[in-house]
Design an enzyme around this catalytic site. Structure first.
Site, mmCIF file in Angstrom:
data_model
loop_
_atom_site.group_PDB
_atom_site.id
_atom_site.type_symbol
_atom_site.label_atom_id
_atom_site.label_comp_id
_atom_site.label_asym_id
_atom_site.label_seq_id
_atom_site.Cartn_x
_atom_site.Cartn_y
_atom_site.Cartn_z
ATOM 1 N N CYS A 1 0.690 0.659 4.097
ATOM 2 C CA CYS A 1 0.356 -0.246 5.218
ATOM 3 C C CYS A 1 1.302 -1.440 5.303
ATOM 4 O O CYS A 1 2.129 -1.529 6.208
ATOM 5 C CB CYS A 1 -1.081 -0.776 5.076
ATOM 6 S SG CYS A 1 -2.351 0.508 5.082
ATOM 7 N N ARG A 2 1.189 -2.396 4.378
ATOM 8 C CA ARG A 2 1.886 -3.678 4.523
ATOM 9 C C ARG A 2 3.349 -3.638 4.112
ATOM 10 O O ARG A 2 4.226 -4.112 4.854
ATOM 11 C CB ARG A 2 1.156 -4.763 3.711
ATOM 12 C CG ARG A 2 -0.237 -5.071 4.221
ATOM 13 C CD ARG A 2 -1.057 -5.838 3.202
ATOM 14 N NE ARG A 2 -1.342 -5.030 2.016
ATOM 15 C CZ ARG A 2 -1.937 -5.476 0.934
ATOM 16 N NH1 ARG A 2 -2.293 -6.738 0.856
ATOM 17 N NH2 ARG A 2 -2.169 -4.659 -0.076
ATOM 18 N N SER A 3 3.656 -3.118 2.919
ATOM 19 C CA SER A 3 5.065 -3.189 2.475
ATOM 20 C C SER A 3 6.004 -2.291 3.283
ATOM 21 O O SER A 3 7.153 -2.680 3.522
ATOM 22 C CB SER A 3 5.209 -2.959 0.962
ATOM 23 O OG SER A 3 4.784 -1.685 0.570
ATOM 24 N N ASP B 1 -5.190 -6.973 3.572
ATOM 25 C CA ASP B 1 -5.015 -5.532 3.532
ATOM 26 C C ASP B 1 -5.640 -4.907 4.783
ATOM 27 O O ASP B 1 -6.843 -5.040 4.982
ATOM 28 C CB ASP B 1 -5.734 -5.061 2.258
ATOM 29 C CG ASP B 1 -5.546 -3.599 2.021
ATOM 30 O OD1 ASP B 1 -5.059 -2.912 2.931
ATOM 31 O OD2 ASP B 1 -5.893 -3.160 0.917
ATOM 32 N N CYS C 1 3.333 -3.732 -2.092
ATOM 33 C CA CYS C 1 1.892 -3.888 -1.864
ATOM 34 C C CYS C 1 1.170 -2.917 -2.789
ATOM 35 O O CYS C 1 1.772 -2.390 -3.730
ATOM 36 C CB CYS C 1 1.528 -3.678 -0.394
ATOM 37 S SG CYS C 1 1.858 -2.028 0.260
ATOM 38 N N ASN D 1 1.648 1.044 -0.654
ATOM 39 C CA ASN D 1 2.933 1.344 -0.009
ATOM 40 C C ASN D 1 2.765 2.244 1.224
ATOM 41 O O ASN D 1 3.626 3.050 1.548
ATOM 42 C CB ASN D 1 3.937 1.969 -0.999
ATOM 43 C CG ASN D 1 5.375 2.015 -0.481
ATOM 44 O OD1 ASN D 1 6.113 2.946 -0.794
ATOM 45 N ND2 ASN D 1 5.795 1.047 0.290
HETATM 46 P P1 4NP Z 1 -1.320 -1.286 1.392
HETATM 47 O O1 4NP Z 1 -2.802 -0.883 1.859
HETATM 48 O O2 4NP Z 1 -1.424 -1.795 -0.018
HETATM 49 O O3 4NP Z 1 -0.944 -2.359 2.369
HETATM 50 O O4 4NP Z 1 -0.479 -0.030 1.536
HETATM 51 C C1 4NP Z 1 -3.659 -0.087 1.096
HETATM 52 C C2 4NP Z 1 -3.484 1.268 1.085
HETATM 53 C C3 4NP Z 1 -4.352 2.057 0.340
HETATM 54 C C4 4NP Z 1 -5.374 1.477 -0.390
HETATM 55 C C5 4NP Z 1 -5.526 0.111 -0.391
HETATM 56 C C6 4NP Z 1 -4.654 -0.661 0.344
HETATM 57 N N1 4NP Z 1 -6.266 2.289 -1.127
HETATM 58 O O5 4NP Z 1 -7.203 1.748 -1.733
HETATM 59 O O6 4NP Z 1 -6.085 3.513 -1.189
#
Ligand code: 4NP
Length: 157
Positions: free
Chosen positions: A14-16, A124, A9, A12
């Site tokens: 939240c989702r992955s 997200d 993702c 790294n």
């Molecule tokens: P992820 O979520 O890609 O599922 O880990 C996010 C975590 C951080 C950010 C965006 C999405 N960010 O913009 O910092």
């Protein structure tokens, strides 16, 4: 030969990591821990070294799933002679992987394998805080991916 699965993702956190933990449990419960190597990474370096988001940890714990990983960014070695299954959480992550690594023999979105949802991208939850909804999508996709890999790699025992 060990099969490698890398969930990807943006951050790294939240989702992955959620997908990694859910998939690892499927692998462990099937007794395939030594046959399938599961990991996750981000396309960005925004959160390198951090624990998973509290929302991801809360939802995983609520489903009895253990996770201790820390965020890292994708790196050239992840390609592993083309043998890695790269599983992106959304189309943007998939495009980022294609830009970074060029054509990959195994490049998918997790929702390509879902059987109970017809979305292509996992939203997200970083801003929406909808971690339980993300869990349901991740669980659906991981189950389908697991069956596909078992069939493709001759691991149906
Ligand atoms: P992820 O979520 O890609 O599922 O880990 C996010 C975590 C951080 C950010 C965006 C999405 N960010 O913009 O910092």
């Amino acid at each position: 030969m060990t099969v490698r699965v890398l969930f990807v993702c943006l951050g790294n956190i939240c989702r992955s990591p959620m997908a990694e933990a859910v998939f690892q449990k499927l692998v462990d419960d099937a007794g395939l821990t030594h046959e399938i190597c599961v990991d996750s990474a981000g396309t960005s370096a925004y959160h390198v070294g951090e624990q998973a988001h509290p929302g991801t940890r809360r939802v995983l714990a609520g489903h009895g799933i253990h996770y201790e990983g820390r965020a890292r960014q994708i790196r050239p070695e992840d390609r592993h002679n083309g043998s890695t299954y790269f599983v992106a959480m959304d189309s943007e992550n998939r495009e980022a992987l294609q830009e970074r690594f060029g054509d990959l023999p195994h490049l998918y979105r997790l929702m390509d394998f879902a059987t109970h949802s017809n979305v292509h991208d996992i939203p997200d939850p970083f801003y929406s805080d909808n971690f339980e909804h993300v869990y349901r999508l991740v669980d659906d996709g991981c189950r389908g991916l697991f069956e596909t890999i078992r069939a493709n790699e001759g691991l149906l025992r």
